[in-house]
Design a protein around this motif. Structure first.
Motif, PDB file in Angstrom:
ATOM      1  N   THR A 274       0.979  -1.397  -0.164  1.00 10.11           N
ATOM      2  CA  THR A 274      -0.098   0.246  -0.397  1.00 10.11           C
ATOM      3  C   THR A 274       1.365   1.374   0.051  1.00 10.11           C
ATOM      4  OG1 THR A 274      -1.965  -1.186   0.922  1.00 10.11           O
ATOM      5  CG2 THR A 274      -1.931   0.985   1.114  1.00 10.11           C
ATOM      6  N   VAL A 275       0.741   2.346  -0.718  1.00  9.83           N
ATOM      7  CA  VAL A 275       1.973   3.265  -1.041  1.00  9.83           C
ATOM      8  C   VAL A 275       0.509   3.977   0.060  1.00  9.83           C
ATOM      9  CG1 VAL A 275       2.113   5.461  -2.354  1.00  9.83           C
ATOM     10  CG2 VAL A 275       2.597   2.937  -2.859  1.00  9.83           C
ATOM     11  N   LEU A 276       1.297   5.179   0.568  1.00 11.53           N
ATOM     12  CA  LEU A 276       0.834   6.135   2.139  1.00 11.53           C
ATOM     13  C   LEU A 276       1.057   7.509   1.426  1.00 11.53           C
ATOM     14  CD1 LEU A 276       2.783   4.628   5.278  1.00 11.53           C
ATOM     15  CD2 LEU A 276       0.349   4.335   3.842  1.00 11.53           C
ATOM     16  N   TYR A 277       1.981   7.573   0.165  1.00 12.71           N
ATOM     17  CA  TYR A 277       2.105   8.630  -0.589  1.00 12.71           C
ATOM     18  C   TYR A 277       3.068   8.828  -1.453  1.00 12.71           C
ATOM     19  CZ  TYR A 277       6.365  10.583   1.822  1.00 12.71           C
ATOM     20  OH  TYR A 277       7.626  10.413   2.804  1.00 12.71           O
ATOM     21  N   GLY A 278       3.070   9.643  -2.641  1.00 13.52           N
ATOM     22  CA  GLY A 278       4.172   9.265  -3.949  1.00 13.52           C
ATOM     23  C   GLY A 278       3.718   8.027  -4.625  1.00 13.52           C
ATOM     24  N   THR A 279       4.137   7.623  -5.800  1.00 12.07           N
ATOM     25  CA  THR A 279       3.540   7.136  -6.901  1.00 12.07           C
ATOM     26  C   THR A 279       4.650   5.974  -6.784  1.00 12.07           C
ATOM     27  OG1 THR A 279       2.279   9.267  -7.627  1.00 12.07           O
ATOM     28  CG2 THR A 279       2.678   7.187  -9.373  1.00 12.07           C
ATOM     29  N   LYS A 280       4.311   4.785  -7.731  1.00 16.40           N
ATOM     30  CA  LYS A 280       5.507   3.652  -7.995  1.00 16.40           C
ATOM     31  C   LYS A 280       4.706   3.143  -9.753  1.00 16.40           C
ATOM     32  CE  LYS A 280       6.322   1.617  -3.281  1.00 16.40           C
ATOM     33  NZ  LYS A 280       7.715   1.378  -3.311  1.00 16.40           N
ATOM     34  N   ARG A 281       5.590   2.314 -10.162  1.00 14.22           N
ATOM     35  CA  ARG A 281       5.592   2.227 -11.313  1.00 14.22           C
ATOM     36  C   ARG A 281       5.480   0.063 -11.631  1.00 14.22           C
ATOM     37  NH1 ARG A 281       7.985   2.513 -17.418  1.00 14.22           N
ATOM     38  NH2 ARG A 281       6.231  -0.074 -18.418  1.00 14.22           N
ATOM     39  N   TRP A 282       4.749  -0.640 -11.573  1.00  9.83           N
ATOM     40  CA  TRP A 282       4.744  -1.601 -11.178  1.00  9.83           C
ATOM     41  C   TRP A 282       4.316  -2.601 -12.545  1.00  9.83           C
ATOM     42  CZ3 TRP A 282       5.663  -4.639  -6.411  1.00  9.83           C
ATOM     43  CH2 TRP A 282       5.415  -3.883  -5.096  1.00  9.83           C
ATOM     44  N   VAL A 283       5.688  -3.778 -12.750  1.00 11.44           N
ATOM     45  CA  VAL A 283       5.486  -5.014 -14.032  1.00 11.44           C
ATOM     46  C   VAL A 283       6.016  -5.851 -13.534  1.00 11.44           C
ATOM     47  CG1 VAL A 283       6.798  -5.356 -16.013  1.00 11.44           C
ATOM     48  CG2 VAL A 283       6.627  -2.461 -15.597  1.00 11.44           C
ATOM     49  N   LEU A 284       4.490  -6.979 -13.307  1.00 10.25           N
ATOM     50  CA  LEU A 284       4.407  -8.314 -13.114  1.00 10.25           C
ATOM     51  C   LEU A 284       4.634  -9.400 -14.302  1.00 10.25           C
ATOM     52  CD1 LEU A 284       2.066  -6.444 -11.789  1.00 10.25           C
ATOM     53  CD2 LEU A 284       3.129  -7.919 -10.029  1.00 10.25           C
ATOM     54  N   PHE A 285       5.795 -10.560 -14.071  1.00 12.77           N
ATOM     55  CA  PHE A 285       5.103 -11.524 -14.996  1.00 12.77           C
ATOM     56  C   PHE A 285       5.220 -12.672 -14.332  1.00 12.77           C
ATOM     57  CE2 PHE A 285       8.081  -8.820 -16.822  1.00 12.77           C
ATOM     58  CZ  PHE A 285       7.975  -8.330 -18.072  1.00 12.77           C
ATOM     59  N   PRO A 286       4.659 -13.247 -14.829  1.00 11.16           N
ATOM     60  CA  PRO A 286       4.043 -15.103 -14.491  1.00 11.16           C
ATOM     61  C   PRO A 286       5.221 -15.825 -13.931  1.00 11.16           C
ATOM     62  CG  PRO A 286       3.122 -15.009 -16.949  1.00 11.16           C
ATOM     63  CD  PRO A 286       4.110 -14.089 -16.090  1.00 11.16           C
ATOM     64  N   PRO A 287       4.987 -17.122 -13.033  1.00 11.39           N
ATOM     65  CA  PRO A 287       6.381 -17.731 -12.631  1.00 11.39           C
ATOM     66  C   PRO A 287       6.892 -18.484 -13.324  1.00 11.39           C
ATOM     67  CG  PRO A 287       4.175 -17.901 -10.942  1.00 11.39           C
ATOM     68  CD  PRO A 287       3.548 -17.071 -12.720  1.00 11.39           C
ATOM     69  N   HIS A 288       5.828 -18.746 -14.870  1.00 12.85           N
ATOM     70  CA  HIS A 288       6.197 -20.169 -15.371  1.00 12.85           C
ATOM     71  C   HIS A 288       7.330 -19.384 -16.830  1.00 12.85           C
ATOM     72  CE1 HIS A 288       3.018 -17.876 -18.384  1.00 12.85           C
ATOM     73  NE2 HIS A 288       3.968 -18.281 -19.023  1.00 12.85           N
ATOM     74  N   ILE A 289       7.821 -18.234 -16.608  1.00 10.35           N
ATOM     75  CA  ILE A 289       8.376 -17.580 -17.157  1.00 10.35           C
ATOM     76  C   ILE A 289       9.806 -17.599 -16.717  1.00 10.35           C
ATOM     77  CG2 ILE A 289       9.496 -15.510 -18.819  1.00 10.35           C
ATOM     78  CD1 ILE A 289       6.411 -14.389 -18.652  1.00 10.35           C
TER      79      ILE A 289
END
Length: 293
Positions: free
Chosen positions: A85-100
């Motif tokens: 959970t972000v309290l303040y500010g901004t994040k960028r996320w990138v996710l890939f599934p486990p089989h890769i």
């Protein structure tokens, strides 16, 4: 704060300082932070708590850093899932599934988040399979993001950002977490299993079925994913029907969907997106990952 505020420090540092505080709620004088700490409703089942605060693995952190800091691509420890959970500010996320495979996602020499986002991610976008599998989202203040166990993920702070995060084990991911924990921390795992049996006998039975399935080659040895849905059903006679396996598979799918739901009602500005059907994991239903509107 001086490091962040004074010109010529965080703003020009080649590798800005990213701070993780795992004792933010237990340090002397921090009782007010403990009082304010609330786990979102979707993630309140915390099976590692049964083994005791002193014995359990590190699990929650307050994370704080300026722009260009973050977490490079990784998988969370012991097969656990996580929320952030972000309290303040901004994040960028990138996710890939486990089989890769890791080799496709993270070449050697890219241990820093900013460098991976700037130099590796654009190249990954040129691979049709990786582009289709990727989940990419922006997280702002009040947004809560769910990271499924085993998923590759990286985060980059786009500005000075403070967030709180916690890793956890629950019934939905117990098969994966147990297999990792038994191999990585066998002494703690033995005490944890005893605590599981004492508190919730059905979870001890589930661990027994996971071990039995592993011996029969019906689990992925390196990940702990269940490929035998029947291990989630209650013990029955020596022969089980296809309908029983189908029923238990449906039950686990429902459990996984519950675990995978993000706290949209609590986070604000997040919507659910369904991943492509081809990305479903063995023994799990469709996963929902939040994306900022």
């Amino acid at each position: 704060m001086q490091y962040l505020q004074e010109p010529g420090q965080a703003d020009v540092d080649d590798s800005p300082l990213y701070m993780f505080d795992g004792n933010f709620a237990t340090r002397a004088g921090s009782s007010s932070m403990e009082d304010d700490y609330r786990v979102p409703g979707y993630f309140r089942e915390d099976l590692f708590s049964l083994v005791g605060e002193e014995r359990r693995p590190p699990y929650r952190w307050l994370v704080f850093g300026p722009a260009r800091t973050g977490a490079s691509l990784h998988v969370d420890p012991l097969g656990t899932s996580a929320w952030n959970t972000v309290l303040y500010g901004t994040k960028r996320w990138v996710l890939f599934p486990p089989h890769i495979k890791k080799e496709r996602l993270k070449p050697r020499g890219y241990g820093e988040s900013a460098k991976w986002f700037a130099e590796v991610l654009p190249r990954l976008a040129e691979d049709p399979e990786l582009a289709a599998a990727r989940v990419d989202c922006i997280q702002g203040p009040g947004d809560t993001l769910f990271v499924p166990g085993g998923w590759w993920h990286a985060a980059l702070n786009l500005e000075t950002t403070c967030a709180v995060t916690q890793n956890y084990a629950c019934q939905a991911n117990l098969a994966r977490v147990w297999r990792h924990t038994r191999l990585a921390r066998p002494k703690m795992a033995a005490k944890w299993l005893a605590a599981l049996r004492a508190a919730r006998a059905e979870l001890g039975d589930l661990v027994d079925r996971v071990e039995y399935a592993a011996k029969r080659g019906r689990l992925c040895a390196d990940e702990g994913d269940c490929t035998d849905h029947s291990i989630y059903s209650s013990p029955s006679s020596s022969s089980s029907s296809d309908s029983d396996a189908s029923s238990s598979s449906s039950s686990e799918s429902s459990s996984s969907e519950s675990e995978a739901a993000s706290s949209g009602s609590e986070g604000g500005g997040m919507q659910q997106i369904e991943l492509p059907a081809g990305l479903q994991l063995p023994g799990m239903g469709p996963l929902s990952v939040p994306r900022r509107q």
